[in-house]
Design an enzyme around this catalytic site. Structure first.
Site, short mmCIF file in Angstrom:
data_model
loop_
_atom_site.label_atom_id
_atom_site.label_comp_id
_atom_site.label_asym_id
_atom_site.label_seq_id
_atom_site.Cartn_x
_atom_site.Cartn_y
_atom_site.Cartn_z
N THR A 27 0.88 -1.18 0.00
CA THR A 27 0.00 0.00 0.00
C THR A 27 0.91 1.22 0.00
O THR A 27 2.13 1.10 0.17
CB THR A 27 -0.88 0.04 1.27
N VAL A 86 7.51 -2.62 7.26
CA VAL A 86 7.47 -1.16 7.35
C VAL A 86 8.07 -0.55 6.07
O VAL A 86 9.22 -0.85 5.70
CB VAL A 86 8.24 -0.67 8.60
N LYS A 87 7.27 0.28 5.43
CA LYS A 87 7.71 0.88 4.16
C LYS A 87 8.30 2.26 4.43
O LYS A 87 7.65 3.13 5.02
CB LYS A 87 6.50 0.98 3.23
N ILE A 88 9.53 2.44 3.99
CA ILE A 88 10.32 3.64 4.31
C ILE A 88 10.81 4.28 3.00
O ILE A 88 11.35 3.57 2.14
CB ILE A 88 11.58 3.24 5.13
#
Ligand code: E4P
Length: 219
Positions: A27, A86-88
């Protein structure tokens, strides 16, 4: 090759999951906004709902752009479910945050990758996945698939464990080319995956089999 679906739409995620070939979900803030999901509590509840549908690997993106903020938000997201990645974003503090999460055993997906140098940096920091955006490069007349080939080559040279997650995938040929180039994962809308089903000779062959069967049965 793993197939992720690139959406925050629960119906679409369910449909992809029911097909039996789904390995994860990505997402981003734009996709969440498209579904009308706003506010911290609603966003977290939506991630939990997505995690209930799929077996593993749900990328949830931080909004903060400073190190402390990304670490705080990432920890909160990771706490929601073991399936969260976790998208960084690929920015200076993002690289530091990826290193932190790596040392804590929390998986990360480094997003907004547009060069092989950025992908190298993310792998050195310990990202679990890098997301090169191929469609957005194609949009500005730079071959996005060339970037996939470069990153796969660099990671193979040094044995990095970071997985190449081809993102911003716009059509089925993108997916097939990414598979040929050795991308570990592709994330895309459901129609890109179902596009793999289609072949006129399959349809014609099946119609013929069924017609022959019906003719024989009626004798
Ligand atoms: C990846 O994780 C992103 O969510 C996505 O693939 C971006 O794709 P777009 O360029 O179609 O918005």
């Amino acid at each position: 090759m793993k197939f992720f679906i690139d959406t925050a739409n629960l119906d679409e995620i369910r449909e992809a999951h029911d097909l039996g070939v789904l390995d994860g979900v990505t997402t981003n803030p734009s996709l969440m906004a498209k579904e009308g999901i706003t506010g911290d509590a609603n966003i977290k509840a939506h991630y939990k709902a997505i995690c209930k549908i799929v077996e593993d690997k749900v990328s949830a993106e931080v909004i903060a752009t400073d190190y402390e903020g990304m670490v705080r938000e990432g920890k909160e997201l990771a706490k929601l479910d073991d399936k969260i990645v976790v998208k960084i974003p690929m920015i200076r503090d993002g690289v530091k945050a990826i290193r932190y999460f790596h040392s804590e055993g929390i998986r990360t997906n480094c997003t907004l990758i547009f060069s092989s140098g950025q992908a190298l940096l993310a792998a050195k920091a310990g990202a679990s996945y890098v997301s090169p955006f191929i469609g957005r490069l194609d949009d500005i007349a730079i071959d996005g698939l060339d970037l996939i080939a470069q990153i796969v080559h660099i990671y193979q040279n040094f044995g990095y464990e970071t997985e190449v997650l081809a993102a911003s995938v716009r059509h089925t040929m993108h997916l097939i080319k990414c598979a040929e180039l050795g991308a570990d994962v592709v994330t895309c809308p459901l129609k890109v995956i179902t596009g793999l089903l289609k072949h006129p000779l399959t349809d014609a062959g099946l119609a013929q089999f069924l017609a022959d069967h019906a003719k024989a049965a009626s004798k």
